[in-house]
Design a protein around this motif. Structure first.
Motif, PDB file in Angstrom:
ATOM      1  N   GLY A 183       0.281  -1.123   0.400  1.00 54.71           N
ATOM      2  CA  GLY A 183       0.142   0.395  -0.359  1.00 54.71           C
ATOM      3  C   GLY A 183       0.930   1.271   0.110  1.00 54.71           C
ATOM      4  O   GLY A 183       2.359   1.401  -0.022  1.00 54.71           O
ATOM      5  N   GLY A 184       0.153   2.295   0.080  1.00 55.92           N
ATOM      6  CA  GLY A 184       1.099   3.580  -0.374  1.00 55.92           C
ATOM      7  C   GLY A 184       1.787   4.060   1.070  1.00 55.92           C
ATOM      8  O   GLY A 184       3.051   4.554   0.633  1.00 55.92           O
ATOM      9  N   ASP A 310      -0.228   0.732  -5.034  1.00 61.10           N
ATOM     10  CA  ASP A 310      -0.078   1.454  -4.326  1.00 61.10           C
ATOM     11  C   ASP A 310       1.389   1.423  -3.330  1.00 61.10           C
ATOM     12  O   ASP A 310       1.971   2.814  -4.004  1.00 61.10           O
ATOM     13  CB  ASP A 310      -0.688   2.037  -2.808  1.00 61.10           C
ATOM     14  CG  ASP A 310      -2.347   2.413  -3.372  1.00 61.10           C
ATOM     15  OD1 ASP A 310      -2.421   2.659  -5.519  1.00 61.10           O
ATOM     16  OD2 ASP A 310      -2.956   2.841  -2.419  1.00 61.10           O
ATOM     17  N   LEU A 314       0.886   6.291  -6.501  1.00 60.59           N
ATOM     18  CA  LEU A 314      -0.550   7.193  -6.433  1.00 60.59           C
ATOM     19  C   LEU A 314      -0.980   7.896  -7.563  1.00 60.59           C
ATOM     20  O   LEU A 314      -0.104   7.982  -8.084  1.00 60.59           O
ATOM     21  CB  LEU A 314      -0.161   7.209  -5.109  1.00 60.59           C
ATOM     22  CG  LEU A 314       0.302   6.799  -4.163  1.00 60.59           C
ATOM     23  CD1 LEU A 314       0.477   7.314  -2.451  1.00 60.59           C
ATOM     24  CD2 LEU A 314      -0.519   5.800  -3.603  1.00 60.59           C
ATOM     25  N   GLY A 322      -6.466   4.053  -9.223  1.00 61.68           N
ATOM     26  CA  GLY A 322      -5.427   3.641  -8.092  1.00 61.68           C
ATOM     27  C   GLY A 322      -5.604   2.450  -8.356  1.00 61.68           C
ATOM     28  O   GLY A 322      -4.948   1.040  -8.209  1.00 61.68           O
ATOM     29  N   GLY A 326      -3.712  -0.892 -10.657  1.00 63.76           N
ATOM     30  CA  GLY A 326      -3.286  -2.009  -9.435  1.00 63.76           C
ATOM     31  C   GLY A 326      -3.570  -3.471 -10.194  1.00 63.76           C
ATOM     32  O   GLY A 326      -3.405  -4.096  -9.593  1.00 63.76           O
ATOM     33  N   TRP A 361       1.552   4.402 -14.888  1.00 65.84           N
ATOM     34  CA  TRP A 361       1.650   5.366 -14.120  1.00 65.84           C
ATOM     35  C   TRP A 361       1.130   6.595 -15.122  1.00 65.84           C
ATOM     36  O   TRP A 361       0.089   7.464 -14.799  1.00 65.84           O
ATOM     37  CB  TRP A 361       1.995   5.006 -13.246  1.00 65.84           C
ATOM     38  CG  TRP A 361       2.191   6.229 -12.175  1.00 65.84           C
ATOM     39  CD1 TRP A 361       1.238   6.208 -11.078  1.00 65.84           C
ATOM     40  CD2 TRP A 361       2.751   7.519 -12.486  1.00 65.84           C
ATOM     41  NE1 TRP A 361       1.380   7.793 -10.588  1.00 65.84           N
ATOM     42  CE2 TRP A 361       2.579   7.994 -11.029  1.00 65.84           C
ATOM     43  CE3 TRP A 361       3.702   7.870 -12.918  1.00 65.84           C
ATOM     44  CZ2 TRP A 361       3.105   9.480 -10.797  1.00 65.84           C
ATOM     45  CZ3 TRP A 361       4.955   9.045 -12.597  1.00 65.84           C
ATOM     46  CH2 TRP A 361       4.472   9.596 -11.180  1.00 65.84           C
TER      47      TRP A 361
END
Ligand SMILES: Cc1cc2nc3c(=O)[nH]c(=O)nc-3n(C[C@H](O)[C@H](O)[C@H](O)COP(=O)(O)OP(=O)(O)OC[C@H]3O[C@@H](n4cnc5c(N)ncnc54)[C@H](O)[C@@H]3O)c2cc1C
Length: 641
Positions: A183-184, A310, A314, A322, A326, A361
């Motif tokens: 994750g972020g 993420d 992002l 997002g 992913g 991205w």
């Protein structure tokens, strides 16, 4: 009664550290978010055992992604949880935007006769993840450890040692490959000494889920500067089970701490729903806070650690890219890493993953970034032009197109080192492009049966030939068999369209499609073969006789030399749309550069120059349009159910 989703709790996993000398695990995935779990399912489909480490004791709770694109639904179907997911979702096709109390945009996403799925569905990320966990629990190749948090890594040439914090103390695992999908705020990124780079946007949004039994339709509704909350931007989305997601922008002068208190949120939402003439009760179920970021790692592949979702990148939420992007990472990484793990491809293939997904991205930021400048303009210049665009759009719908949210679309891999060259001027779907799923009929002995291109090609490669004679079909079938042998256990389907398949080996291993519109949709010519990758991107299109080079190129992680596939614009715009967009962006930047005391002077000088190039009538009309932005249409607060 509230129907808000409360995720199931899982007990902490108790597992032993690996003994010294024991063989390393083939793949450990860090993070059981949507992306980590999708990678695990993709690897398991290719026969690879996967261990997932998840810090939490449940899937995510509250509101995060709600808009899942058609392309992600296709990926979900390939990964084995699409059918369950589609049972609980709310499909939608478009939306409306309002400036003050006037509608300024009504957009619809493509929904054509040949489409198999809706362009977008709404579902809470929690419920989405729970369905994936349930699917994973049925898979004997995947072990998911709950309450197991990555705490340290040690990298060798041939493996990574992972230190894991568990409820029962520290544990140590060793893995040949690690997928960092945590994750972020990725701890893996921190442990690997890596940083995200890019842009943080200024705007701040409060996000809230309410239970509200409104009959308003499922569509994206946005109000800019609504009378209910002057100066703010409000977005509303219907989710299944009468849950509504409401996002609204805070003014820079507002204190986020005060504005995220429940009473303040209730007051804001009440004002807006009252203004929509609501007389139904509603309850606040969950609330949070969001600010947009467009950040990424420079590289996603770091030796034996591969970053996805993420943890790698992002994008601002306004283009809903997002989770959707992913899912693309996950599908691409799964087949490429599987080929390397099985010894079928050089590690160079994983560099292709990094290059392709970083470029994806950039494509997403190019689209979502423009939406963000509309939804959350961070500077004086962008705020001024956004408000002017909205005011003009009341009477001139062509300006409304500038605020089209450019919802998620599949990204391409034209720049990938795997993507084959094409002859100059070739039209249609080009190597690197996503091949859309579409309804097709499969020819069978007593007639034909309904299916879809994705169902026919399954979750592996497909080699699709067009207008082949018997010898061509046989050559295609042989090439597919060679590719299958080179990439085993990856599945490779041989498909012929509008062909004489009698020469194709007798032919249980060739699917014949009765799909007269497919060649036209792809721009295929008789004698051509298209190789579609497992993630739905076109690898190459070549005469059927040239298919023999495909396996070798994939093994090496390259493509033959030749003229590169031309660059593809992030968004296909008409000449007029492109001109308006250039003017909006250029004018915003120029306004931001001008001395604040000279802004009016700057605009007058600009108008004098442009006006003197226009005809007298055009200039008079432009003055009238810029002066009179009062509404001519009837007042329409919100679409009727
Ligand atoms: C308000 C909001 C709205 C959004 N709307 C959309 C939308 O409509 N459409 C869309 O496509 N996207 C949307 N997104 C983005 C989407 O939520 C994310 O892109 C998505 O969750 C990314 O999935 P992931 O698996 O990469 O990461 P995550 O979902 O963050 O999952 C990471 C997992 O790693 C675990 N983890 C963290 N640290 C550790 C550790 N040390 N050890 C082990 N495990 C760990 C976490 O517990 C978590 O389960 C939205 C995001 C927000 C915040």
């Amino acid at each position: 009664m509230s129907t808000y989703y409360q995720p199931r709790k899982y007990p902490a996993s108790d597992f032993a550290s690996m003994q010294p000398g024991a063989e390393a695990l083939p793949v450990v995935v860090v993070g059981a978010g949507p992306v980590g779990m999708a990678v695990a399912l993709g690897l398991a489909q290719r026969g690879i055992p996967v261990t997932i480490l998840e810090a939490a004791d449940q899937v995510s709770f509250g509101s995060r992604a709600i808009c899942i694109s058609r392309h992600s639904l296709e990926a979900a179907a390939r990964l084995g949880f699409g059918a369950e997911l589609e049972k609980i979702v709310l499909p939608w096709v478009g939306g409306r935007s309002f400036y003050r109390d006037q509608q300024v945009l009504h957009f619809r996403m493509p929904q054509r006769e040949f489409d198999v799925r809706p362009p977008m569905i709404n579902v809470s990320q929690s419920e989405y993840e729970q369905i994936v966990v349930d699917t994973i629990e049925q898979n004997p190749l995947i072990t998911l450890h709950w309450q197991a948090s990555i705490a340290g890594i040690l990298r060798d040439d041939d493996q990574v040692t992972l230190e894991v914090d568990t409820a029962f103390g520290k544990r140590h695992l060793r893995a040949a490959w690690v997928v960092a999908a945590d994750g972020g705020r990725s701890r893996m990124r921190e442990l690997a000494g890596l940083r995200l780079e890019g842009t943080n946007y200024e705007g701040r949004y409060v996000i809230a889920d309410i239970h509200w039994e409104s009959e308003l339709p499922a569509e994206r509704m946005v109000w800019f500067d609504p009378p209910s909350n002057p100066g703010s931007t409000i977005i509303m989305h219907k989710q299944p089970k009468n849950i509504w997601r409401i996002d609204y922008q805070l003014d820079p002068s507002e204190d986020a701490e005060i504005e995220t208190r429940e009473d303040a949120i209730r007051a804001r939402i009440t004002k807006h729903l009252d203004w929509l003439q609501n007389d139904l009760p509603w309850t606040l179920e969950w609330h949070g806070f969001y600010s947009a970021r467009a950040l990424a790692l420079r590289e996603f592949t770091h030796d034996r650690i591969l970053f996805a979702g993420d943890a790698a990148h992002l994008v601002p939420i306004f283009g809903v890219r997002g989770l959707n992007s992913g899912m693309e990472d996950a599908e691409t990484l799964a087949w490429q890493l599987a080929a390397v793990v099985h010894g079928n491809a050089d590690r160079a293939l994983l560099q292709a993953y990094s290059i392709e997904r970083h470029d994806a991205w950039e494509q997403n930021v190019a689209n979502a970034g423009k939406s963000t400048l509309i939804m959350s303009p961070g500077t004086h210049g962008y705020r001024t032009t956004r408000d002017a665009v909205l005011a003009l759009a009341v009477n001139r719908p062509e300006f409304g197109e500038l605020i089209n949210p450019r919802q998620s679309s599949a990204t391409h891999a034209r720049l990938s080192p795997l993507t084959w060259p094409v002859a100059e001027g070739l039209a249609g779907v080009l190597p690197g492009d996503p091949v859309e799923d579409r309804r097709v009929r499969v020819a069978a002995a007593g007639g034909s049966t309904e299916s879809s291109l994705n169902a026919v090609r399954s979750n592996g490669f497909a080699v699709v030939g067009f207008g082949l004679d018997a010898a061509g079909s046989a050559a295609l079938s042989a090439a597919a068999a060679d590719l299958a042998a080179a990439l085993a256990p990856e599945s490779v389907r041989a498909v012929v369209v509008g062909a004489d398949s009698s020469g194709a080996d007798g032919s249980d291993d060739v699917t014949v499609l009765d799909a007269p519109d497919l060649a036209e949709a792809l721009g295929a010519t008789p004698g051509e073969a298209f190789v579609i990758r497992p993630d739905g991107l076109l690898l190459c299109r070549v005469p059927v006789g040239a298919l023999s080079g495909v396996a070798a190129a994939l093994r090496a992680g390259t493509a033959p030399e030749g003229p590169a596939v031309p660059a593809r614009p992030a968004q296909i715009l008409t000449e007029d749309e492109q001109r308006r967009e250039n003017v909006w962006l250029g004018l915003s930047d120029a306004l931001d550069q001008v001395d604040p005391s000279d802004r009016e002077g700057f605009l007058v000088r600009l108008a004098l120059q442009l006006g003197s190039q226009a005809g007298h009538r055009e200039f008079e009309e432009a003055i009238a349009a810029a002066t009179d932005t009062s509404p001519v249409s009837t007042r329409e607060l919100a679409p009727q159910a």
